[in-house]
Design a protein around this motif. Structure first.
Motif, mmCIF file in Angstrom:
data_model
loop_
_atom_site.group_PDB
_atom_site.id
_atom_site.type_symbol
_atom_site.label_atom_id
_atom_site.label_comp_id
_atom_site.label_asym_id
_atom_site.label_seq_id
_atom_site.Cartn_x
_atom_site.Cartn_y
_atom_site.Cartn_z
ATOM 1 N N THR A 99 0.842 -1.204 0.000
ATOM 2 C CA THR A 99 0.000 0.000 0.000
ATOM 3 C C THR A 99 0.872 1.246 0.000
ATOM 4 O O THR A 99 0.622 2.199 -0.753
ATOM 5 C CB THR A 99 -0.947 0.006 1.218
ATOM 6 N N ALA A 112 1.788 6.300 -7.097
ATOM 7 C CA ALA A 112 0.719 7.205 -7.520
ATOM 8 C C ALA A 112 1.167 8.661 -7.396
ATOM 9 O O ALA A 112 0.897 9.482 -8.287
ATOM 10 C CB ALA A 112 -0.540 6.959 -6.687
ATOM 11 N N GLU A 133 -6.782 8.798 -4.976
ATOM 12 C CA GLU A 133 -7.622 8.227 -6.033
ATOM 13 C C GLU A 133 -6.784 7.399 -7.002
ATOM 14 O O GLU A 133 -7.155 6.293 -7.368
ATOM 15 C CB GLU A 133 -8.343 9.355 -6.774
ATOM 16 N N ARG A 134 -5.643 7.926 -7.413
ATOM 17 C CA ARG A 134 -4.751 7.210 -8.338
ATOM 18 C C ARG A 134 -4.231 5.921 -7.703
ATOM 19 O O ARG A 134 -4.071 4.903 -8.368
ATOM 20 C CB ARG A 134 -3.595 8.121 -8.735
ATOM 21 N N GLU A 189 -5.807 4.235 -5.550
ATOM 22 C CA GLU A 189 -6.980 3.421 -5.222
ATOM 23 C C GLU A 189 -7.053 3.103 -3.726
ATOM 24 O O GLU A 189 -7.301 1.979 -3.317
ATOM 25 C CB GLU A 189 -7.033 2.149 -6.074
ATOM 26 N N SER A 226 -8.284 5.193 0.166
ATOM 27 C CA SER A 226 -9.013 6.338 0.705
ATOM 28 C C SER A 226 -8.021 7.402 1.154
ATOM 29 O O SER A 226 -6.844 7.123 1.387
ATOM 30 C CB SER A 226 -9.886 5.902 1.883
#
Length: 185
Positions: free
Chosen positions: A14, A21, A39-40, A42, A44
Motif C-alpha cells: 500500500t 501514484a 484516487e490514483r 486506489e 481512501s
C-alpha cells in the motif's frame, strides 16, 4: 506466513502504491492534491494519511524513495564499459520516467530540503563520461560538461515523451541512439 508478516507485506504494498501514484500524479502536476493521489493509488484519503501525515511527509518520502532507486542502479553495472553503463542508466531512467520528472522538472522544487543535494552524483557522472572518453566511446572534442548535460536532457525528454504517447521501450531506444550518435568520435 504469520499475520504480522502479511500485514507488513500488505502495508508495504500500500505504501508503495501511494508513492507510485504520487510520482505519476506529481510528474504531471506538482500542485495536485493528496485526494488526487489517493484516487490514483486506489486508497481512501484516510489510508493515505495513515502512511503520510501531510503533503510534505509524502514529498519527502517520494524524494528519498526515488533517489534510492537511482542509487541502486550503480550496483547492476559496476564493471561494464562506461558507454554501456550510460546506456543502462538511460534505459533505467526512462523506465522510472515519473520519478525522473518528479525529481528534475523544477530545479528549485527541493531547495532547502535536507534529503536533496544539487550536486549528488555529479562527480560520479563526470568520472563515467571521462572513462567513456578514454575507452573511445566519446569524442575528445566533446566537453565533459556538454556530454553530461546532453545525457540528462535526452533522459528527461525520453521520460517526458514516454509519459505522453510513445512506448517506454521505443523512447529508451531513441534516447540511447540520440546520445550515442551525439557524442560518438
Amino acid at each position: 506466513m504469520t499475520t504480522d508478516q502479511t500485514e507488513r507485506g500488505a502495508r508495504a504494498r500500500t505504501r508503495q502504491a501511494v508513492l507510485d501514484a504520487a510520482a505519476a500524479v506529481w510528474a504531471r502536476d506538482f500542485s495536485a492534491s493528496l485526494s488526487a493521489i489517493a484516487e490514483r493509488a486506489e486508497v481512501s484519503r484516510s489510508t493515505l494519511h495513515r502512511y503520510f501525515t501531510d503533503r510534505q511527509a509524502l514529498i519527502d518520502a517520494l524524494l528519498v524513495d526515488s533517489l534510492a532507486r537511482l542509487d541502486t542502479l550503480d550496483d547492476d553495472v559496476a564493471d561494464a564499459p562506461a558507454m554501456d553503463v550510460l546506456e543502462y542508466y538511460l534505459r533505467a531512467g526512462v523506465d522510472m520516467g515519473d520519478r525522473v520528472i518528479f525529481l528534475f522538472a523544477d530545479p528549485k522544487r527541493f531547495e532547502g530540503n535536507p534529503n536533496w543535494s544539487d550536486d549528488d552524483g555529479d562527480e560520479d557522472m563526470r568520472a563515467l563520461v571521462d572513462r567513456a572518453r578514454v575507452e573511445g566511446a566519446i569524442a575528445d572534442r566533446i566537453p565533459t560538461s556538454w556530454a553530461i548535460t546532453l545525457f540528462y536532457a535526452v533522459l528527461y525528454t525520453a521520460a517526458e515523451v514516454s509519459n505522453q504517447d510513445l512506448p517506454r521501450h521505443v523512447a529508451a531506444d531513441l534516447a540511447v541512439q540520440s546520445f550515442r550518435r551525439s557524442v560518438a568520435p
